[in-house]
Design a protein around this motif. Structure first.
Motif, PDB file in Angstrom:
ATOM      1  N   LEU A 106     105.784  -4.115  29.265  1.00 34.42           N
ATOM      2  CA  LEU A 106     106.847  -3.628  30.144  1.00 34.42           C
ATOM      3  C   LEU A 106     107.828  -4.729  30.537  1.00 34.42           C
ATOM      4  CD1 LEU A 106     104.774  -1.207  32.409  1.00 34.42           C
ATOM      5  CD2 LEU A 106     106.449  -0.581  30.664  1.00 34.42           C
ATOM      6  N   ALA A 107     107.945  -5.735  29.697  1.00 30.62           N
ATOM      7  CA  ALA A 107     108.933  -6.785  29.941  1.00 30.62           C
ATOM      8  C   ALA A 107     110.322  -6.159  30.048  1.00 30.62           C
ATOM      9  CB  ALA A 107     108.905  -7.813  28.809  1.00 30.62           C
ATOM     10  N   GLY A 108     111.055  -6.540  31.079  1.00 31.61           N
ATOM     11  CA  GLY A 108     112.395  -6.008  31.293  1.00 31.61           C
ATOM     12  C   GLY A 108     112.448  -4.761  32.130  1.00 31.61           C
ATOM     13  N   HIS A 109     111.301  -4.173  32.435  1.00 30.62           N
ATOM     14  CA  HIS A 109     111.233  -2.936  33.220  1.00 30.62           C
ATOM     15  C   HIS A 109     111.011  -3.217  34.701  1.00 30.62           C
ATOM     16  CE1 HIS A 109     110.859   0.180  29.995  1.00 30.62           C
ATOM     17  NE2 HIS A 109     110.492  -0.872  29.288  1.00 30.62           N
ATOM     18  N   ARG A 110     111.392  -2.276  35.516  1.00 26.59           N
ATOM     19  CA  ARG A 110     110.941  -2.243  36.908  1.00 26.59           C
ATOM     20  C   ARG A 110     109.480  -1.788  36.884  1.00 26.59           C
ATOM     21  NH1 ARG A 110     115.010   1.438  40.219  1.00 26.59           N
ATOM     22  NH2 ARG A 110     113.991   0.420  41.987  1.00 26.59           N
ATOM     23  N   VAL A 111     108.604  -2.554  37.554  1.00 29.01           N
ATOM     24  CA  VAL A 111     107.166  -2.346  37.380  1.00 29.01           C
ATOM     25  C   VAL A 111     106.437  -2.377  38.713  1.00 29.01           C
ATOM     26  CG1 VAL A 111     105.050  -3.325  36.401  1.00 29.01           C
ATOM     27  CG2 VAL A 111     107.121  -3.302  35.048  1.00 29.01           C
ATOM     28  N   VAL A 112     105.474  -1.439  38.854  1.00 28.78           N
ATOM     29  CA  VAL A 112     104.477  -1.487  39.908  1.00 28.78           C
ATOM     30  C   VAL A 112     103.147  -1.832  39.245  1.00 28.78           C
ATOM     31  CG1 VAL A 112     103.141  -0.089  41.527  1.00 28.78           C
ATOM     32  CG2 VAL A 112     105.618   0.122  41.461  1.00 28.78           C
ATOM     33  N   VAL A 113     102.443  -2.811  39.802  1.00 22.33           N
ATOM     34  CA  VAL A 113     101.158  -3.240  39.253  1.00 22.33           C
ATOM     35  C   VAL A 113     100.042  -2.551  40.029  1.00 22.33           C
ATOM     36  CG1 VAL A 113      99.615  -5.188  38.838  1.00 22.33           C
ATOM     37  CG2 VAL A 113     102.087  -5.461  38.515  1.00 22.33           C
ATOM     38  N   GLU A 114      99.206  -1.795  39.326  1.00 21.18           N
ATOM     39  CA  GLU A 114      98.134  -1.035  39.979  1.00 21.18           C
ATOM     40  C   GLU A 114      96.850  -1.850  40.023  1.00 21.18           C
ATOM     41  OE1 GLU A 114      96.112   3.425  39.912  1.00 21.18           O
ATOM     42  OE2 GLU A 114      97.719   2.914  38.513  1.00 21.18           O
ATOM     43  N   LEU A 115      96.203  -1.844  41.192  1.00 20.77           N
ATOM     44  CA  LEU A 115      94.925  -2.523  41.386  1.00 20.77           C
ATOM     45  C   LEU A 115      93.794  -1.500  41.364  1.00 20.77           C
ATOM     46  CD1 LEU A 115      95.893  -4.902  44.341  1.00 20.77           C
ATOM     47  CD2 LEU A 115      96.164  -5.295  41.879  1.00 20.77           C
ATOM     48  N   LEU A 116      92.654  -1.884  40.828  1.00 14.00           N
ATOM     49  CA  LEU A 116      91.522  -0.968  40.766  1.00 14.00           C
ATOM     50  C   LEU A 116      90.962  -0.733  42.164  1.00 14.00           C
ATOM     51  CD1 LEU A 116      89.796   0.545  38.611  1.00 14.00           C
ATOM     52  CD2 LEU A 116      88.138  -1.325  38.839  1.00 14.00           C
ATOM     53  N   THR A 117      90.694   0.543  42.484  1.00 14.19           N
ATOM     54  CA  THR A 117      90.107   0.921  43.773  1.00 14.19           C
ATOM     55  C   THR A 117      88.761   1.591  43.529  1.00 14.19           C
ATOM     56  OG1 THR A 117      91.029   3.164  43.827  1.00 14.19           O
ATOM     57  CG2 THR A 117      92.443   1.352  44.637  1.00 14.19           C
ATOM     58  N   SER A 118      88.163   2.104  44.597  1.00 10.92           N
ATOM     59  CA  SER A 118      86.878   2.803  44.464  1.00 10.92           C
ATOM     60  C   SER A 118      87.002   4.088  43.664  1.00 10.92           C
ATOM     61  CB  SER A 118      86.295   3.100  45.845  1.00 10.92           C
ATOM     62  OG  SER A 118      87.159   3.953  46.582  1.00 10.92           O
ATOM     63  N   MET A 119      88.221   4.537  43.377  1.00  9.95           N
ATOM     64  CA  MET A 119      88.410   5.665  42.460  1.00  9.95           C
ATOM     65  C   MET A 119      87.860   5.336  41.078  1.00  9.95           C
ATOM     66  SD  MET A 119      90.059   8.632  43.121  1.00  9.95           S
ATOM     67  CE  MET A 119      91.063   8.988  41.687  1.00  9.95           C
TER      68      MET A 119
END
Length: 349
Positions: A106-119
């Motif tokens: 996703l280089a060049g993109h607007r990005v949200v980085v997701e973190l692993l949860t208890s899900m």
């Protein structure tokens, strides 16, 4: 147009306005079937609410909302190299990365980085976070995301743990270099939980992604109805339907608009969290094994039995003698699961 959703617009909008007022940073979720209302209608409603961003579930759903909504569109499902094609950067679209390979792609993109949860569904774990800072040099960071469970009281603690993790790994400073203040995208927090976390962390912007509570929180604001298309008097033992069952006694066969193509009688597995729920499932399964299933259609205020399993676009229900027979053209109140329903039309008053 024989299967219709009627919406009390004033009541529905009063509810969505209330959710907006209690949820600073609200990000309406518009995914799948648009919660029964349709993506185009929800996009228009999100515009009316004046929010900056909406979220869709899948990349292909962006097209369904961008014409009716002029703001940013976040894609909830993480980009997966090898599964997804290589997308072109789009200034209005925010992608999600939940793997290091996804972040690289996703280089060049607007990005949200997701973190692993208890899900335990998607997200980066702590050992991987050391590499995130370097990879973000090629992306436009829009914050970090937490997909939290729907039940339990541990959601605020998971947010606190994630904030501590970002601080420990040096990513708080990275986040602060992106949107100001540092942004955490969250799901399934209550208004009270959001308020408490915001008070404890005034330097953090919490963006609450809300779908079901926003659009379906006042379920009585909308009513599905199926149109009666035919009425047949049946004598005891007279055959009917695809399977040529015999009428158990004299009564009426009602053909009504609304079948499996509309989501009629489709349901998700029940969580069965209590003994009472388990008993209900066992009883329902026993009746279905005997060929009896309650339909979602109501006549004279009572839910009526299917005469046979629903067809693709119509259903056949059984009315015993003694029940007032609806006329052709009448509409029957119908209980449907909105997240699987598809209506011929939506009428917004």
């Amino acid at each position: 147009m024989t299967f219709t959703l009627y919406v009390d617009g004033r009541r529905w909008r009063a509810h969505t306005d209330q959710v907006l007022a209690g949820t600073p940073g609200l990000v309406p979720v518009i995914k799948g079937n648009g919660y029964g209302y349709g993506a185009d209608l929800l996009a228009a409603e999100a515009s009316r609410l004046g929010v900056q961003t909406v979220a869709v579930g899948e990349p292909h759903e962006v097209a369904a909302v961008r014409a009716g909504f002029a703001g940013d569109i976040a894609v909830l499902r993480a980009h997966l190299p090898g599964v997804d094609g290589v997308p072109e950067p789009d200034d209005r679209v925010i992608r999600t990365a939940a793997t290091l390979d996804g972040l690289r792609a996703l280089a060049g993109h607007r990005v949200v980085v997701e973190l692993l949860t208890s899900m335990q569904r998607f997200g980066l774990e702590e050992p991987e976070l050391a590499q995130v800072g370097g990879l973000l040099a090629d992306a436009r960071l829009e914050g970090f995301a937490l997909h939290l469970p729907m039940v339990g009281s541990g959601r605020p603690a998971e947010v606190e743990a994630a904030l501590n993790l970002l601080e420990r790994t040096g990513l708080t400073r990275v986040a602060a270099a992106g949107p100001s203040p540092a942004t955490i995208w969250v799901s399934h927090l209550t208004e009270a939980e959001l308020a408490a976390l915001t008070a404890r962390h005034p330097d953090v912007s919490l963006r609450a992604r809300v779908g079901t509570r926003l659009w379906l929180g006042d379920r009585a604001a909308a009513q599905a109805k199926g149109t009666v298309l035919a009425v047949h008097r049946l004598a005891r033992g007279q055959r009917y339907g695809y399977r040529q069952h015999k009428a158990p006694r004299a009564g009426h066969l009602i053909v009504v608009g609304g079948g499996t193509a509309h989501g009629v009688a489709l349901s998700a597995p029940s969580p069965a969290g209590s003994i009472g729920q388990r008993a209900k499932i066992v009883a329902t399964g026993g009746l279905e094994a005997l060929g009896r299933s309650l339909s979602p259609f109501h006549v004279q205020g009572a839910q009526r039995w299917f005469a046979e399993p629903p067809h693709m676009q119509v259903s056949m229900i059984w009315l015993p003698d003694g029940v007032a027979v609806p006329a052709v053209g009448a509409e029957l109140d119908t209980d449907v699961r909105m997240t699987t329903a598809s209506f011929d039309r939506v009428v917004l008053d």
